[in-house]
Design a protein around this motif. Structure first.
Motif, short mmCIF file in Angstrom:
data_model
loop_
_atom_site.label_atom_id
_atom_site.label_comp_id
_atom_site.label_asym_id
_atom_site.label_seq_id
_atom_site.Cartn_x
_atom_site.Cartn_y
_atom_site.Cartn_z
N UNK A 193 -28.84 29.14 -22.24
CA UNK A 193 -28.58 30.59 -22.16
C UNK A 193 -27.17 30.89 -21.68
N UNK A 194 -26.48 29.88 -21.14
CA UNK A 194 -25.09 30.04 -20.72
C UNK A 194 -24.13 29.88 -21.90
N UNK A 195 -24.64 29.37 -23.02
CA UNK A 195 -23.82 29.14 -24.20
C UNK A 195 -23.43 30.48 -24.84
N UNK B 298 -37.70 34.87 -22.55
CA UNK B 298 -36.76 35.67 -23.35
C UNK B 298 -36.04 36.69 -22.48
N UNK B 299 -36.80 37.31 -21.58
CA UNK B 299 -36.19 38.29 -20.68
C UNK B 299 -35.25 37.59 -19.70
N UNK C 260 -29.54 36.38 -17.93
CA UNK C 260 -28.41 35.45 -17.84
C UNK C 260 -27.27 35.90 -18.74
N UNK C 261 -27.61 36.28 -19.97
CA UNK C 261 -26.59 36.66 -20.95
C UNK C 261 -25.85 37.93 -20.58
N UNK C 262 -26.49 38.84 -19.88
CA UNK C 262 -25.88 40.13 -19.55
C UNK C 262 -25.22 40.14 -18.17
N UNK C 263 -25.41 39.10 -17.39
CA UNK C 263 -24.91 39.08 -16.02
C UNK C 263 -23.40 38.97 -15.95
N UNK D 268 -26.66 33.94 -12.12
CA UNK D 268 -27.90 34.47 -12.66
C UNK D 268 -28.80 33.35 -13.13
N UNK D 269 -28.19 32.33 -13.74
CA UNK D 269 -28.98 31.19 -14.22
C UNK D 269 -29.67 30.48 -13.04
#
Length: 205
Positions: free
Chosen positions: A101-103, A164-165, A170-173, A179-180
């Motif tokens: 999710x950090x990608x 998914x949430x 993580x993606x929006x942080x 966040x991860x």
């Protein structure tokens, strides 16, 4: 090598080049700001070659999305391949997913753009492989007598939506790494509601 074999290699290489170029452009510029002319030019191919493989930009995006999802699924599988213990396989796989999710490619294409480009219903259809992978892990846990909850489509769906949430968080942080780490701790705690024994620790980094 036969002529047919060389032709097939060329076809596969052409398709791969188009997908690579599209993925990079969709990640950097976004779907709306990327033209098919740019994709073809970046792949050093003609627009006609692009249309030979993809009917339109949305079809191209859908295949890029599927390719990224397949890559993430393979990462999850490989993360759990080093152990025969179901709980360790599950936690290692989920840890690998959270790291993915950090990608930036995954964040931009799968998390941010896909729902707007394809709609939630189509995105859910394309998530079937990932959801099936989670379902298999949960059933493996139950067979080993390590699950408090009976595996079911409902359990898989609820846990998958939770992940998914978590991916969206993580993606929006502003600080995805922090966040991860926070999400990793939360997911570990929530998984204890499923685990039926002494749970291992889900890493947070």
């Amino acid at each position: 090598m036969t002529v047919k074999g060389r032709r097939q290699e060329y076809v596969e290489a052409t398709r791969a080049a188009l997908l690579d170029s599209a993925s990079e452009l969709f990640t950097e510029k976004g779907f709306a700001q990327t033209s098919l002319d740019e994709v073809a030019a970046a792949a050093r191919l003609t627009k006609g070659a692009l249309y030979h493989h993809f009917a339109n930009k949305q079809a191209l995006f859908e295949q890029v999305l599927a390719t990224v999802n397949d890559r993430i699924a393979q990462t999850v599988i490989e993360a759990g391949a080093g152990t025969d213990e179901p709980w360790a396989r599950l936690t290692r796989g989920l840890d690998a997913f959270l790291d993915a999710c950090l990608d930036r490619e995954y964040q931009r294409i799968c998390l941010r753009q896909a729902p707007a480009v394809l709609g939630w219903e189509r995105c859910r259809e394309l998530e079937a492989g990932m959801m099936g992978l989670l379902d298999a892990m949960l059933r493996e846990l139950a067979v080993a007598g390590r699950s408090r909850l009976q595996p079911s489509p409902l359990l898989t769906r609820v846990l998958f939506r939770m992940l998914s949430e978590a991916a969206m968080v993580i993606g929006e942080a502003e600080d995805p790494g922090a966040a991860r780490a926070e999400v990793g701790v939360l997911v570990e705690e929530l998984l204890h509601s499923v685990h039926g024994g002494n749970a291992g620790v889900l890493p947070s980094s």
